[in-house]
Design a protein around this motif. Structure first.
Motif, PDB file in Angstrom:
ATOM      1  N   ILE A 142       0.849  -1.202   0.000  1.00 37.06           N
ATOM      2  CA  ILE A 142       0.000   0.000   0.000  1.00 37.06           C
ATOM      3  C   ILE A 142       0.881   1.247   0.000  1.00 37.06           C
ATOM      4  CG2 ILE A 142      -1.569   1.364   1.443  1.00 37.06           C
ATOM      5  CD1 ILE A 142      -2.983  -1.224   2.173  1.00 37.06           C
ATOM      6  N   ASP A 143       1.931   1.233   0.810  1.00 37.15           N
ATOM      7  CA  ASP A 143       2.870   2.365   0.823  1.00 37.15           C
ATOM      8  C   ASP A 143       3.544   2.535  -0.533  1.00 37.15           C
ATOM      9  OD1 ASP A 143       2.523   3.421   3.329  1.00 37.15           O
ATOM     10  OD2 ASP A 143       4.062   2.185   4.269  1.00 37.15           O
ATOM     11  N   ARG A 144       3.954   1.405  -1.127  1.00 36.12           N
ATOM     12  CA  ARG A 144       4.644   1.489  -2.428  1.00 36.12           C
ATOM     13  C   ARG A 144       3.726   2.091  -3.486  1.00 36.12           C
ATOM     14  NH1 ARG A 144       5.187  -0.232  -7.235  1.00 36.12           N
ATOM     15  NH2 ARG A 144       3.269  -1.441  -7.045  1.00 36.12           N
ATOM     16  N   ILE A 145       2.477   1.644  -3.509  1.00 35.19           N
ATOM     17  CA  ILE A 145       1.519   2.171  -4.486  1.00 35.19           C
ATOM     18  C   ILE A 145       1.345   3.686  -4.290  1.00 35.19           C
ATOM     19  CG2 ILE A 145      -0.922   2.170  -5.135  1.00 35.19           C
ATOM     20  CD1 ILE A 145      -0.920  -0.854  -4.608  1.00 35.19           C
ATOM     21  N   ALA A 146       1.164   4.096  -3.037  1.00 37.50           N
ATOM     22  CA  ALA A 146       0.943   5.518  -2.750  1.00 37.50           C
ATOM     23  C   ALA A 146       2.167   6.364  -3.077  1.00 37.50           C
ATOM     24  CB  ALA A 146       0.553   5.699  -1.283  1.00 37.50           C
ATOM     25  N   ASN A 147       3.352   5.808  -2.861  1.00 36.43           N
ATOM     26  CA  ASN A 147       4.587   6.579  -3.082  1.00 36.43           C
ATOM     27  C   ASN A 147       5.006   6.632  -4.540  1.00 36.43           C
ATOM     28  OD1 ASN A 147       5.140   7.382  -0.384  1.00 36.43           O
ATOM     29  ND2 ASN A 147       5.950   5.351   0.077  1.00 36.43           N
ATOM     30  N   THR A 148       4.525   5.709  -5.370  1.00 34.93           N
ATOM     31  CA  THR A 148       5.001   5.658  -6.763  1.00 34.93           C
ATOM     32  C   THR A 148       3.937   6.026  -7.782  1.00 34.93           C
ATOM     33  OG1 THR A 148       4.488   3.282  -6.917  1.00 34.93           O
ATOM     34  CG2 THR A 148       6.711   3.891  -6.206  1.00 34.93           C
ATOM     35  N   THR A 149       2.687   6.123  -7.380  1.00 32.66           N
ATOM     36  CA  THR A 149       1.639   6.506  -8.341  1.00 32.66           C
ATOM     37  C   THR A 149       1.824   7.969  -8.714  1.00 32.66           C
ATOM     38  OG1 THR A 149       0.076   4.898  -7.444  1.00 32.66           O
ATOM     39  CG2 THR A 149      -0.834   6.717  -8.730  1.00 32.66           C
ATOM     40  N   GLU A 150       1.979   8.232 -10.002  1.00 30.45           N
ATOM     41  CA  GLU A 150       2.223   9.599 -10.434  1.00 30.45           C
ATOM     42  C   GLU A 150       1.639   9.824 -11.824  1.00 30.45           C
ATOM     43  OE1 GLU A 150       6.672   9.361 -12.334  1.00 30.45           O
ATOM     44  OE2 GLU A 150       6.551   9.567 -10.141  1.00 30.45           O
ATOM     45  N   PHE A 151       1.421  11.078 -12.141  1.00 37.72           N
ATOM     46  CA  PHE A 151       0.964  11.487 -13.474  1.00 37.72           C
ATOM     47  C   PHE A 151       1.861  12.621 -13.924  1.00 37.72           C
ATOM     48  CE2 PHE A 151      -1.568  14.045 -16.400  1.00 37.72           C
ATOM     49  CZ  PHE A 151      -2.087  13.063 -17.250  1.00 37.72           C
ATOM     50  N   ASN A 152       2.541  12.402 -15.031  1.00 37.35           N
ATOM     51  CA  ASN A 152       3.488  13.405 -15.552  1.00 37.35           C
ATOM     52  C   ASN A 152       4.490  13.811 -14.470  1.00 37.35           C
ATOM     53  OD1 ASN A 152       4.545  15.105 -17.543  1.00 37.35           O
ATOM     54  ND2 ASN A 152       3.264  16.834 -16.907  1.00 37.35           N
ATOM     55  N   THR A 153       4.996  12.807 -13.749  1.00 38.76           N
ATOM     56  CA  THR A 153       5.983  12.910 -12.659  1.00 38.76           C
ATOM     57  C   THR A 153       5.416  13.541 -11.392  1.00 38.76           C
ATOM     58  OG1 THR A 153       6.954  15.079 -13.203  1.00 38.76           O
ATOM     59  CG2 THR A 153       7.814  13.178 -14.403  1.00 38.76           C
ATOM     60  N   LYS A 154       4.123  13.880 -11.352  1.00 42.75           N
ATOM     61  CA  LYS A 154       3.522  14.466 -10.152  1.00 42.75           C
ATOM     62  C   LYS A 154       2.963  13.334  -9.281  1.00 42.75           C
ATOM     63  CE  LYS A 154       1.069  18.187 -10.571  1.00 42.75           C
ATOM     64  NZ  LYS A 154       1.810  19.172  -9.739  1.00 42.75           N
ATOM     65  N   LYS A 155       3.461  13.222  -8.039  1.00 43.45           N
ATOM     66  CA  LYS A 155       2.980  12.213  -7.110  1.00 43.45           C
ATOM     67  C   LYS A 155       1.533  12.512  -6.729  1.00 43.45           C
ATOM     68  CE  LYS A 155       7.136  10.327  -6.677  1.00 43.45           C
ATOM     69  NZ  LYS A 155       7.456   8.988  -7.171  1.00 43.45           N
ATOM     70  N   LEU A 156       0.717  11.473  -6.653  1.00 44.06           N
ATOM     71  CA  LEU A 156      -0.714  11.685  -6.456  1.00 44.06           C
ATOM     72  C   LEU A 156      -1.249  11.212  -5.113  1.00 44.06           C
ATOM     73  CD1 LEU A 156      -2.070  10.610  -9.973  1.00 44.06           C
ATOM     74  CD2 LEU A 156      -1.423  12.891  -9.181  1.00 44.06           C
ATOM     75  N   LEU A 157      -0.674  10.171  -4.539  1.00 50.84           N
ATOM     76  CA  LEU A 157      -1.300   9.531  -3.375  1.00 50.84           C
ATOM     77  C   LEU A 157      -0.469   9.603  -2.107  1.00 50.84           C
ATOM     78  CD1 LEU A 157      -2.692   6.303  -5.122  1.00 50.84           C
ATOM     79  CD2 LEU A 157      -3.869   8.478  -4.728  1.00 50.84           C
ATOM     80  N   ASN A 158       0.630  10.319  -2.127  1.00 47.95           N
ATOM     81  CA  ASN A 158       1.506  10.353  -0.954  1.00 47.95           C
ATOM     82  C   ASN A 158       1.349  11.625  -0.124  1.00 47.95           C
ATOM     83  OD1 ASN A 158       2.673  12.189  -2.647  1.00 47.95           O
ATOM     84  ND2 ASN A 158       4.766  11.417  -2.397  1.00 47.95           N
ATOM     85  N   GLY A 159       0.283  12.368  -0.362  1.00 54.58           N
ATOM     86  CA  GLY A 159       0.038  13.573   0.416  1.00 54.58           C
ATOM     87  C   GLY A 159       0.604  14.838  -0.185  1.00 54.58           C
ATOM     88  N   GLU A 160       1.294  14.750  -1.329  1.00 59.31           N
ATOM     89  CA  GLU A 160       1.881  15.943  -1.936  1.00 59.31           C
ATOM     90  C   GLU A 160       0.829  16.846  -2.573  1.00 59.31           C
ATOM     91  OE1 GLU A 160       5.115  15.227  -4.578  1.00 59.31           O
ATOM     92  OE2 GLU A 160       6.295  14.088  -3.113  1.00 59.31           O
ATOM     93  N   VAL A 161      -0.313  16.278  -2.931  1.00 59.67           N
ATOM     94  CA  VAL A 161      -1.375  17.096  -3.542  1.00 59.67           C
ATOM     95  C   VAL A 161      -2.634  17.065  -2.672  1.00 59.67           C
ATOM     96  CG1 VAL A 161      -0.520  16.832  -5.891  1.00 59.67           C
ATOM     97  CG2 VAL A 161      -2.118  15.147  -4.990  1.00 59.67           C
ATOM     98  N   VAL A 162      -2.426  16.860  -1.380  1.00 62.19           N
ATOM     99  CA  VAL A 162      -3.579  16.815  -0.475  1.00 62.19           C
ATOM    100  C   VAL A 162      -4.330  18.126  -0.563  1.00 62.19           C
ATOM    101  CG1 VAL A 162      -2.325  17.657   1.532  1.00 62.19           C
ATOM    102  CG2 VAL A 162      -4.320  16.216   1.847  1.00 62.19           C
ATOM    103  N   GLY A 163      -5.631  18.052  -0.550  1.00 61.57           N
ATOM    104  CA  GLY A 163      -6.393  19.216  -0.950  1.00 61.57           C
ATOM    105  C   GLY A 163      -7.072  19.956   0.154  1.00 61.57           C
ATOM    106  N   VAL A 164      -7.747  20.704  -0.092  1.00 59.59           N
ATOM    107  CA  VAL A 164      -8.529  21.820   0.337  1.00 59.59           C
ATOM    108  C   VAL A 164      -8.807  21.879   1.831  1.00 59.59           C
ATOM    109  CG1 VAL A 164     -10.619  23.024  -0.140  1.00 59.59           C
ATOM    110  CG2 VAL A 164      -9.543  21.705  -1.923  1.00 59.59           C
ATOM    111  N   VAL A 165      -9.261  20.799   2.436  1.00 61.93           N
ATOM    112  CA  VAL A 165      -9.608  20.879   3.859  1.00 61.93           C
ATOM    113  C   VAL A 165      -8.505  20.239   4.694  1.00 61.93           C
ATOM    114  CG1 VAL A 165     -11.237  20.183   5.633  1.00 61.93           C
ATOM    115  CG2 VAL A 165     -12.055  20.858   3.399  1.00 61.93           C
ATOM    116  N   ALA A 166      -7.971  20.982   5.630  1.00 62.98           N
ATOM    117  CA  ALA A 166      -6.929  20.480   6.518  1.00 62.98           C
ATOM    118  C   ALA A 166      -7.495  20.316   7.917  1.00 62.98           C
ATOM    119  CB  ALA A 166      -5.742  21.444   6.544  1.00 62.98           C
ATOM    120  N   GLU A 167      -7.100  19.242   8.608  1.00 58.10           N
ATOM    121  CA  GLU A 167      -7.604  18.995   9.959  1.00 58.10           C
ATOM    122  C   GLU A 167      -6.809  19.808  10.977  1.00 58.10           C
ATOM    123  OE1 GLU A 167      -7.408  14.821  10.648  1.00 58.10           O
ATOM    124  OE2 GLU A 167      -9.374  14.457   9.760  1.00 58.10           O
ATOM    125  N   LYS A 168      -7.472  20.132  12.062  1.00 58.59           N
ATOM    126  CA  LYS A 168      -6.815  20.763  13.198  1.00 58.59           C
ATOM    127  C   LYS A 168      -7.005  19.877  14.420  1.00 58.59           C
ATOM    128  CE  LYS A 168      -7.429  25.610  11.829  1.00 58.59           C
ATOM    129  NZ  LYS A 168      -8.079  26.886  12.196  1.00 58.59           N
TER     130      LYS A 168
END
Length: 399
Positions: free
Chosen positions: A121-147
């Motif tokens: 699961i970690d490997r999938i999240a760390n290597t899934t990318e589109f046009n070299t942009k990582k998608l599932l490792n938290g680099e593009v985490v969106g809009v709502v952030a927890e406090k």
């Protein structure tokens, strides 16, 4: 008389020259298909059509942007499909490990597979990318952030049990992943007491206690690093006598937080022809720790004993729900973008028609105009020849 004849020739020549200019312009329009070949043809129309051309090209590019974004979403969602499959297998293994027909060696073999699946699961999240942009490792985490906020406790199962809590609980470090505590009675009452175990969502034992069966309120203090040092949690159980050996239920710690907006990491997709016409897309961290099946030290959920395996089933259920929620969100965004593409296509089509009416030539009308000018050219040429012949009549007077 000669002067008058020369004036007639000059007049005819001027008309012929004007017809030639108009005919050449008409030829330009017919050969190019444009009503406005140069700014002088229609200065205002040129300015309007150029703005429209900018909009049309922007709309077409925005449509391509949306299509690229759909491809990105499909890449992420396809990877999460496999994450779902892995979690379902882990849940199956946890249910298997909870059965007491297994030996310690059997459970260790199951644990080995779970460890490998969590790593995948970690490997999938760390290597899934589109046009070299990582998608599932938290680099593009969106809009709502927890406090961080206060926590409350509520019953997750067993209708005969009522659970309350007092005070604020601060979950820290690797302790209560996903905020879940499973309480399991591991012995029958002896001298009015029974033994209980408390496990976090990884299936790790975080506390144990002997509880008097008749007790209605009991305070348990957990070790530092699991719940904040010295924090006490009060459980009110209506009837311990109904809680038999081998029974368990799960306490869920729920965050009460105010959502905040953080778009610094979100994907911004330009879905319009103008500035600011965009949308934000965020994909949450889908690594094992974020899903609650690993702690911050990299340890996966534990199924090496039946009580731990029982607690882990709920944890994996939570992880499956998180992935389902994320896939559902991505699917909704994809559907939205498909409607966006349809709308952009319609807008581009209508603007193209409008721009064409301003910039493009009416071929039938222009061919009619060119035919008229061609006739006038021929007539003017013939008349110029006649005008040039008139001075010759003077010679007749000399004969």
């Amino acid at each position: 008389m000669i002067i008058n004849h020369n004036i007639a020739a000059l007049n005819t020549y001027r008309q012929l020259s004007a017809n030639n200019v108009l005919a050449n312009k008409s030829l330009e329009k017919l050969s190019s298909g444009l009503r406005i070949v140069r700014a002088g043809d229609d200065a205002a129309g040129l300015a309007i059509s150029e703005k429209m051309r900018g909009q049309i090209r922007g709309l077409n590019q925005a449509s391509r942007n949306a299509q690229d974004t759909i491809s990105l979403i499909q890449t992420a969602e396809g990877a999460l499909n496999e994450t779902h499959s892995i979690l379902q297998r882990m849940r199956e293994l946890a249910v298997q490990a909870a059965n007491d027909t297994n030996t310690d060696a059997d459970r260790q073999a199951i644990q080995d597979e779970i460890n490998q699946l969590a790593n995948e699961i970690d490997r999938i999240a760390n290597t899934t990318e589109f046009n070299t942009k990582k998608l599932l490792n938290g680099e593009v985490v969106g809009v709502v952030a927890e406090k961080k906020g206060t926590y409350s406790i509520q019953a997750n199962s067993a209708a005969s049990l009522s659970v309350t809590a007092s005070g604020a609980i601060n979950i820290a470090n690797k302790g209560i992943v996903n905020g879940a505590i499973t309480i399991t009675r591991i012995s029958e009452a002896t001298n009015g007491e029974a033994a209980y175990e408390f496990r976090n969502s990884l299936g790790e034992k975080i506390a144990s206690a002997n509880i008097t069966v008749s007790t209605t309120n009991k305070t348990f203090t957990f070790a530092a690093g699991e719940i904040a040092s010295g924090a006490a949690v009060t459980f009110k159980i209506d009837d311990f006598a109904k809680f038999k050996s081998g029974d368990s239920f799960t306490i869920i710690l729920n965050k009460h937080v105010a959502a905040s907006t953080d778009t610094s990491k979100a994907i911004i997709t330009q879905i319009g022809a103008n500035s600011g016409q965009n949308m934000l897309i965020g994909i949450n961290d889908m690594r094992a720790e974020a899903l609650g099946i690993k702690n911050s030290s990299g340890d996966a959920v534990k199924v090496t004993d039946k009580y731990g395996a029982n607690a882990v089933v709920s944890t994996i259920n939570n992880a499956i729900e998180k992935v389902s929620t994320e896939r559902s969100k991505l699917g909704a965004i994809q559907n939205r973008l498909e409607h966006t593409i349809n709308n952009l296509g319609t807008a581009a089509e209508n603007l193209t028609a409008s721009e064409s009416r301003i910039r493009d030539v009416d071929m039938a009308k222009e061919m009619m105009e060119y035919t008229k000018l061609s006739i006038l050219q021929q007539a003017a040429t013939a008349m110029l020849a006649q005008a040039n012949q008139q001075p010759q009549m003077v010679l007749q007077l000399l004969r």
